[in-house]
Design a protein around this motif. Sequence first.
Motif, short mmCIF file in Angstrom:
data_model
loop_
_atom_site.label_atom_id
_atom_site.label_comp_id
_atom_site.label_asym_id
_atom_site.label_seq_id
_atom_site.Cartn_x
_atom_site.Cartn_y
_atom_site.Cartn_z
N ALA A 54 0.83 -1.21 0.00
CA ALA A 54 0.00 0.00 0.00
C ALA A 54 0.86 1.26 0.00
O ALA A 54 0.58 2.23 -0.70
CB ALA A 54 -0.94 -0.01 1.20
N ARG A 55 1.95 1.22 0.79
CA ARG A 55 2.84 2.38 0.83
C ARG A 55 3.56 2.58 -0.51
O ARG A 55 3.72 3.70 -0.98
CB ARG A 55 3.87 2.21 1.94
N LEU A 56 3.97 1.50 -1.14
CA LEU A 56 4.63 1.61 -2.43
C LEU A 56 3.67 2.18 -3.49
O LEU A 56 4.08 2.97 -4.34
CB LEU A 56 5.14 0.24 -2.88
N ILE A 57 2.40 1.78 -3.43
CA ILE A 57 1.40 2.31 -4.36
C ILE A 57 1.28 3.81 -4.18
O ILE A 57 1.24 4.58 -5.15
CB ILE A 57 0.05 1.60 -4.14
N GLU A 58 1.24 4.26 -2.93
CA GLU A 58 1.13 5.70 -2.68
C GLU A 58 2.39 6.43 -3.15
O GLU A 58 2.29 7.49 -3.78
CB GLU A 58 0.89 5.96 -1.19
N GLU A 59 3.56 5.87 -2.87
CA GLU A 59 4.80 6.52 -3.29
C GLU A 59 4.92 6.60 -4.80
O GLU A 59 5.57 7.51 -5.33
CB GLU A 59 6.00 5.78 -2.70
N ALA A 60 4.31 5.66 -5.51
CA ALA A 60 4.35 5.68 -6.97
C ALA A 60 3.46 6.76 -7.57
O ALA A 60 3.55 7.04 -8.77
CB ALA A 60 3.92 4.32 -7.52
N GLY A 61 2.61 7.37 -6.76
CA GLY A 61 1.79 8.48 -7.23
C GLY A 61 0.35 8.14 -7.57
O GLY A 61 -0.36 8.98 -8.11
N PHE A 62 -0.10 6.92 -7.25
CA PHE A 62 -1.50 6.59 -7.50
C PHE A 62 -2.39 7.38 -6.53
O PHE A 62 -2.01 7.59 -5.37
CB PHE A 62 -1.74 5.09 -7.30
N PRO A 63 -3.57 7.80 -6.97
CA PRO A 63 -4.45 8.56 -6.08
C PRO A 63 -5.29 7.70 -5.15
O PRO A 63 -5.91 8.21 -4.22
CB PRO A 63 -5.35 9.32 -7.07
N ALA A 64 -5.36 6.39 -5.39
CA ALA A 64 -6.15 5.46 -4.58
C ALA A 64 -5.67 4.05 -4.89
O ALA A 64 -4.86 3.83 -5.78
CB ALA A 64 -7.64 5.61 -4.91
N TYR A 65 -6.21 3.08 -4.13
CA TYR A 65 -5.84 1.69 -4.37
C TYR A 65 -6.99 0.80 -3.95
O TYR A 65 -8.02 1.28 -3.44
CB TYR A 65 -4.56 1.32 -3.62
N GLN A 66 -6.84 -0.50 -4.17
CA GLN A 66 -7.85 -1.44 -3.75
C GLN A 66 -7.24 -2.52 -2.86
O GLN A 66 -6.03 -2.78 -2.90
CB GLN A 66 -8.52 -2.11 -4.96
N ILE A 67 -8.08 -3.14 -2.04
CA ILE A 67 -7.72 -4.35 -1.30
C ILE A 67 -8.65 -5.44 -1.80
O ILE A 67 -9.85 -5.42 -1.50
CB ILE A 67 -7.86 -4.15 0.22
#
Length: 290
Positions: A31-44
């Motif tokens: 989840a942290r890597l997704i945020e650092e990559a610049g995505f505005p949101a993610y899914q679980i």
Amino acid sequence: MQKITGPEPWTALLQKNRPLVLPAAHDALSARLIEEAGFPAYQIGGFALVGARYGQPDIDLIHLGERRAAVRDIMTGSSLPVLVDLDDGYGDAKNVTFAVRCMEALRVSAIFVEDQQAPKKCGQMDDKRVIEPDDMVDKIRAAVEARSAPGAMFVIARTDALDPEGMRKTLKRGARYLEAGADALYVEGPRSDEQLEEIAKAFEGAELVTTMMEGGGETPWHPPAEFAAMGYSMILYPTSIIFRAARAMHRAVTDLRAGRRLDAKEAMTKDEFMKLVGLEYWQDVEKKFG
């Protein structure tokens, strides 16, 4: 490390991101890597979560208790808005109500519930069965009503009827689910561009979700912009991270077993990893209050 703030409303995300690309986090680090990559949101999503957390397939082996604990843990790694896969709602309308309230208490921004019969399975597996449309309508209405306020949580209705019932009945289900109050529709498992386009045309103007299951899915691969041009507003990537992570871990244990040294080109350094997990932030907290 960022301080946690209130997540941006899901509807605002959709207005600014067409389509909204949602990689799946299977743990707090991803989840942290997704945020650092610049995505505005993610899914679980269930597929990666069950595989990573329990080493098991996504075939209805875990339910709300395990899902809630996992979501809580994963969300510590990121301040981004998150979409959570709530499977079939873990029962009838009362179970859906409780599940939605649990997710809202965790500050989850969006959820989806599907119309599979129990025991449910990964949406791109064969031999799926679906419940009666009336029963799914009840679940959607319950999910929408369970929210603390209108729009407080974005509710997506997913149908897995395409394989067992065909396109005509799937489209009828989709129309009923949107009429029941779902904020978006997710038709799982289109197997051709023709099916993708037929779904998008039937629900033109609605918020639509599709899955790009890289590494073995049935839906044809397209870059996000092409899905957006068809009419899809959210693209889920449930396997893109977990499949690569599993391959890297397999390679690591194989090398260890063979006595080979760590390949620096394929790994982070200690300093890089400590930066990723926010050591400097916690050191500053310690200095300030210690």
